[in-house]
Design an enzyme around this catalytic site. Sequence first.
Site, mmCIF file in Angstrom:
data_model
loop_
_atom_site.group_PDB
_atom_site.id
_atom_site.type_symbol
_atom_site.label_atom_id
_atom_site.label_comp_id
_atom_site.label_asym_id
_atom_site.label_seq_id
_atom_site.Cartn_x
_atom_site.Cartn_y
_atom_site.Cartn_z
ATOM 1 C CE LYS A 39 -52.531 -24.243 -46.811
ATOM 2 N NZ LYS A 39 -52.623 -24.985 -48.400
ATOM 3 N NE ARG A 109 -48.952 -23.779 -50.243
ATOM 4 C CZ ARG A 109 -47.915 -23.983 -48.164
ATOM 5 N NH1 ARG A 109 -47.614 -22.492 -48.204
ATOM 6 N NH2 ARG A 109 -48.280 -24.795 -47.544
ATOM 7 N N GLY A 118 -56.735 -31.895 -46.766
ATOM 8 C CA GLY A 118 -57.196 -32.847 -47.393
ATOM 9 C C GLY A 118 -58.538 -32.415 -49.030
ATOM 10 C CG MET A 120 -60.986 -26.650 -51.002
ATOM 11 S SD MET A 120 -61.227 -25.852 -50.739
ATOM 12 C CE MET A 120 -60.152 -25.019 -49.645
ATOM 13 N NE ARG A 353 -53.040 -28.039 -40.678
ATOM 14 C CZ ARG A 353 -52.851 -28.454 -41.825
ATOM 15 N NH1 ARG A 353 -53.420 -27.707 -42.368
ATOM 16 N NH2 ARG A 353 -51.701 -29.156 -41.445
ATOM 17 C CG HIS A 475 -76.253 -42.790 -42.374
ATOM 18 N ND1 HIS A 475 -76.471 -43.700 -41.850
ATOM 19 C CD2 HIS A 475 -77.830 -41.912 -42.664
ATOM 20 C CE1 HIS A 475 -77.220 -44.115 -40.885
ATOM 21 N NE2 HIS A 475 -77.888 -42.690 -41.765
ATOM 22 N NE ARG A 647 -88.607 -39.745 -11.584
ATOM 23 C CZ ARG A 647 -88.450 -39.759 -13.243
ATOM 24 N NH1 ARG A 647 -88.069 -38.432 -14.255
ATOM 25 N NH2 ARG A 647 -87.930 -41.254 -13.200
ATOM 26 C CD GLU A 782 -91.978 -34.881 -15.860
ATOM 27 O OE1 GLU A 782 -91.088 -35.405 -16.683
ATOM 28 O OE2 GLU A 782 -91.892 -35.011 -15.048
ATOM 29 C CB SER A 801 -85.682 -30.587 -11.914
ATOM 30 O OG SER A 801 -84.520 -31.166 -12.139
ATOM 31 N N GLY A 803 -87.049 -31.364 -16.719
ATOM 32 C CA GLY A 803 -87.204 -32.957 -17.145
ATOM 33 C C GLY A 803 -86.880 -32.603 -18.659
ATOM 34 C CB CYS A 879 -82.219 -34.308 -14.235
ATOM 35 S SG CYS A 879 -84.050 -33.763 -14.018
ATOM 36 C CE1 TYR A 899 -79.314 -30.100 -10.232
ATOM 37 C CE2 TYR A 899 -80.848 -27.391 -8.902
ATOM 38 C CZ TYR A 899 -80.632 -28.974 -9.836
ATOM 39 O OH TYR A 899 -81.980 -29.892 -9.612
HETATM 40 P P1 ADP Z 1 -52.656 -29.234 -47.566
HETATM 41 O O1 ADP Z 1 -53.539 -27.439 -47.776
HETATM 42 O O2 ADP Z 1 -53.373 -29.138 -49.036
HETATM 43 O O3 ADP Z 1 -51.481 -28.637 -46.949
HETATM 44 P P2 ADP Z 1 -49.975 -26.736 -49.261
HETATM 45 O O4 ADP Z 1 -50.682 -25.427 -50.001
HETATM 46 O O5 ADP Z 1 -49.607 -26.590 -47.832
HETATM 47 O O6 ADP Z 1 -51.259 -28.362 -49.014
HETATM 48 O O7 ADP Z 1 -49.226 -27.942 -49.875
HETATM 49 C C1 ADP Z 1 -49.495 -29.181 -49.552
HETATM 50 C C2 ADP Z 1 -47.110 -28.895 -49.323
HETATM 51 O O8 ADP Z 1 -46.738 -28.555 -50.746
HETATM 52 C C3 ADP Z 1 -46.524 -28.524 -48.525
HETATM 53 O O9 ADP Z 1 -46.846 -29.398 -47.740
HETATM 54 C C4 ADP Z 1 -45.181 -28.321 -49.318
HETATM 55 O O10 ADP Z 1 -44.121 -29.364 -49.489
HETATM 56 C C5 ADP Z 1 -46.079 -28.110 -50.533
HETATM 57 N N1 ADP Z 1 -45.132 -26.965 -50.960
HETATM 58 C C6 ADP Z 1 -46.283 -25.891 -50.689
HETATM 59 N N2 ADP Z 1 -45.983 -24.329 -51.399
HETATM 60 C C7 ADP Z 1 -44.043 -24.959 -51.463
HETATM 61 C C8 ADP Z 1 -43.363 -23.863 -51.896
HETATM 62 N N3 ADP Z 1 -44.083 -22.406 -52.413
HETATM 63 N N4 ADP Z 1 -42.346 -24.736 -52.482
HETATM 64 C C9 ADP Z 1 -41.924 -25.557 -51.964
HETATM 65 N N5 ADP Z 1 -43.030 -26.229 -51.052
HETATM 66 C C10 ADP Z 1 -44.483 -26.473 -51.259
HETATM 67 MG MG MG Z 2 -90.010 -37.154 -17.147
HETATM 68 MG MG MG Z 3 -50.326 -27.713 -45.659
#
Ligand code: ADP
Ligand code: MG
Ligand code: MG
Length: 926
Positions: A39, A109, A118, A120, A353, A475, A647, A782, A801, A803, A879, A899
């Site tokens: 980021k 952030r 989701g 952190m 990204r 799991h 074979r 083998e 080959s 095995g 193989c 191969y």
């Molecule tokens: P994640 O990694 O979970 O996507 P982000 O750090 O990107 O978390 O933050 C999630 C959301 O928070 C961003 O998509 C944005 O909408 C909002 N956000 C983060 N920083 C700012 C900022 N400086 N101003 C406005 N909105 C922000």
């Molecule tokens: Mg065999």
């Molecule tokens: Mg984000």
Amino acid sequence: MTQQITSTGLDEVVKKSPRKWVYLFNEGNATMRNLLGGKGAGVAEMTNAGLPVPPGFTITTEACNAYYDSNKQFPTGMWEQALAALKVVEQRTGKGFGDKNNPLLVSVRSGARFSMPGMMDTVLNLGINDETVQGLVALTGDERFAYDAYRRFIQMFSKIVLDTDPRDFEHVLDVYKERAHVATDAEIPAAELKQLVVEFKQIAERQSGEPFPTDVHEQLRKAIEAVFSSWNNKRARDYRNFNKIAHSLGTAVNVQTMVFGNMGSDSGTGVAFTRDPSTGEKELYGEYLLNAQGEDVVAGIRTPSKISRLKDDLPHVYEQFKEIAKRLEQHYRDMQDLEFTVEKGKLYMLQTRSAKRNAQAAVKVAVDMVAEGLISKEEAVKRVEPSQVYQLLLPRFDENEKKKASQEGRLLAKGLNASPGAAAGKAIFDADTAEELGKAGTSVVLVRPETSPDDVHGMLVARGILTARGGATSHAAVVARGLGLPCVAGTEGIRVSESEKLFRVVDSDFVLREGDDISIDGATGEVFAGIIKTVEPDFNKEVDLKTLLGWADKFRKLGVWANADYPRDAQRAVTYGAEGIGLCRTEHMFMEQERLPIVQKMILSTSQQERQAALDQLLPFQRSDFKGVFEAMVNPETGEGYPVVIRLIDPPLHEFLPSYEELLVEVTRLETEGGHDEELQEKRKLLEAVGSMREANPMLGLRGCRLGLLYPEINIMQTRAILEAVAELEQAGKKLHPKIMIPLVGHVNELKEVRRQLEAVAEDIDKQQGRTIEHKFGTMIELPRAALTADQIATVADFFSFGTNDLTQTTFGFSRDDAEAKFLLRYVEGLEEPGLKDKVKILPVNPFQTLDRDGVGQLIRMAAENGRKANPDIELGICGEHGGDPDSIELCQEIGLDYVSCSPFRVPVARIAAAQAALTHGEKDK
Ligand code: ADP
Ligand code: MG
Ligand code: MG
């Protein structure tokens, strides 16, 4: 106009610190991912490209690691650097952090090197308190906005930093909405919001047992600590374990000026992909919400609008966003996933990204970008994961049938798409029953609340797995992906009752019981009642994929062959691009209905004449079998055949006879019933014969070339059938390249003797035909001893080959039949150890799936080198399952095999993986 401001203040502080822990956005760039996280590197790159990014700074991943190394203390100088950087940001924005007249608010952030969606945490609107909120009101003249920002801050800070239960806040928010008679949070009036803030603070204080921090610097310090800590929460650790991301990388922390999407209907927040991530279509794809903040869009608080509607809502913002999206794609030369916010009609970019995409999109985007001149063919080939190629060729549900099922209300729930593919069958709620039915040939979908190692024996025979709980790293998901089984996990819309053997659908009164038909789509997470027809994908219609694989073929050095026992498999293999058959097993042919009685007669014969008579009967069958396979491998235009390795018989003979236990039961029954003298006598004879062939370790027993040495007539018949088939086809103008493979050789003398016998057959046929028929003799490597003595064996073999299934079994001493269910998958998944945070993994991967580099791989390398030294013309291939596994293919490339041979379905996977291996190797060599 932004003033030109230098970062001298920061530089001075850095000079006094042991290391630079903090980078302003304009000091970083895209290549600094390791240090700044994905980021941070992204916002830095966008900042320097002149895009509208709110100013801020990044605290490095090194600081996070140093924090952990020093027992959770900020490293020396880090806090001071952050404060100095904050000063620069204050200057750039003309606002003051904690300034009650003109407050600067920031977001804090997280951002690791690899995106961990989701996993952190992020805190928004930090810097707000009872005083600064007044400044916000005065500045914006918008009380509703100011208190909305405040309540959001308390809510997020409590959840993420104070670790309190978020549900209490959500509940109170609902009460307020009801009281104000409004449907959404954006409509709650200012006066109510003010009251809400007071109540939120009380909840926070009650839950955390301490006063809510009003000092903005304390807020910042705590939020930074919380982001560092989130790197090591259980969710994040599990995610990294599953995705093989090192725990030692650490996360960066981004502190960034807030911009506000919740300032009315000319403000908003959204996310968008530069192309459609499920089709690859070149058009913006995403969603936004007006008058909203942060992740309201993904949180499902209100229903967001499609990004194309922004054209109507905020036309000039839409145009600008489209332009920026295009620029970023050009800049990164890849499809991007963007986050943005609009404050009072002004667009800000918050994240970019490289976008996650499904298999179809990955292929289309790669091929399109070559056509657009954005990337090279090499890059296109490197960008598509071999597993995505595999997914594209899995059976799927017929789309029309699926639609019909949905219309009929048979779509019961949607869970996580944990492992792709479609499965239909009977719902079974326990592993034992699943195993029993599955082994008897019933299609079974195993349904569990969640799975554990005790369920593996049932999973091994199931067509698919459905669980109510657990995520993409549960799991069930891990094991299913390992086994290549479709899996839908974490289906919260169903409640599974183990004791009643049924599940209930939460939002209807539908009950699905044991034995009822069910269909699951592992690619979408959908769960249907009843059976939905599956369709095989049509490779010839996958135009983009074929283009991409065509490029791959130009780059790869390894040949790609297929394992095929029947003409129809061979045909499929050729369609998928195979250039030969690396393993044609002959024993299946013995199992077919009209042949099995003859095979049994042959096995039970007491004299050589009797055996020969049975074999004479089998010969024409085999000859036509081989003819079929050879014909399927002939290029119709040139008449030239691809190489085919056949074979000779490999399994122990008792596999062609009824089981000892079954016979014993049968004989006992006949004995007690009485009156079936003739049948009884026959069965007794059979029982005796089978009993005499019983071995304690049949896998290590009388099989492979050992059989041929004891009963040469079988090999002789097979060789004759092969060469006669070749002769017949060559008479019809075709040119063939048959290779005869002698299995399970451990000592050179075994091969020497079998070869001597079979060369005599070849000579005999040459004489009959009045010409020489091309043939090669080789062996499977083998057994460890064969690998160790490859130099000796190579003097009598035209080809090796590897095995690798048996070679793995015999090198590790792991039984292929039992190890996975008994302990091997637990070795890979990890063993729970009291007192340890993470499970203890004994093996990084299942060695039956991915070649064990250090052990088995070492044997192959040695055998290949020594084999080539003794016989420079020797042809080397592999193989077995590993031939279609991308990591194993890479090893084969490194070792320098000629191969790989794999199942027809995996041929396209192998083509792309071989190309990638060649390309990475080429680069390494440079
Ligand atoms: P994640 O990694 O979970 O996507 P982000 O750090 O990107 O978390 O933050 C999630 C959301 O928070 C961003 O998509 C944005 O909408 C909002 N956000 C983060 N920083 C700012 C900022 N400086 N101003 C406005 N909105 C922000
Ligand atoms: Mg065999
Ligand atoms: Mg984000």
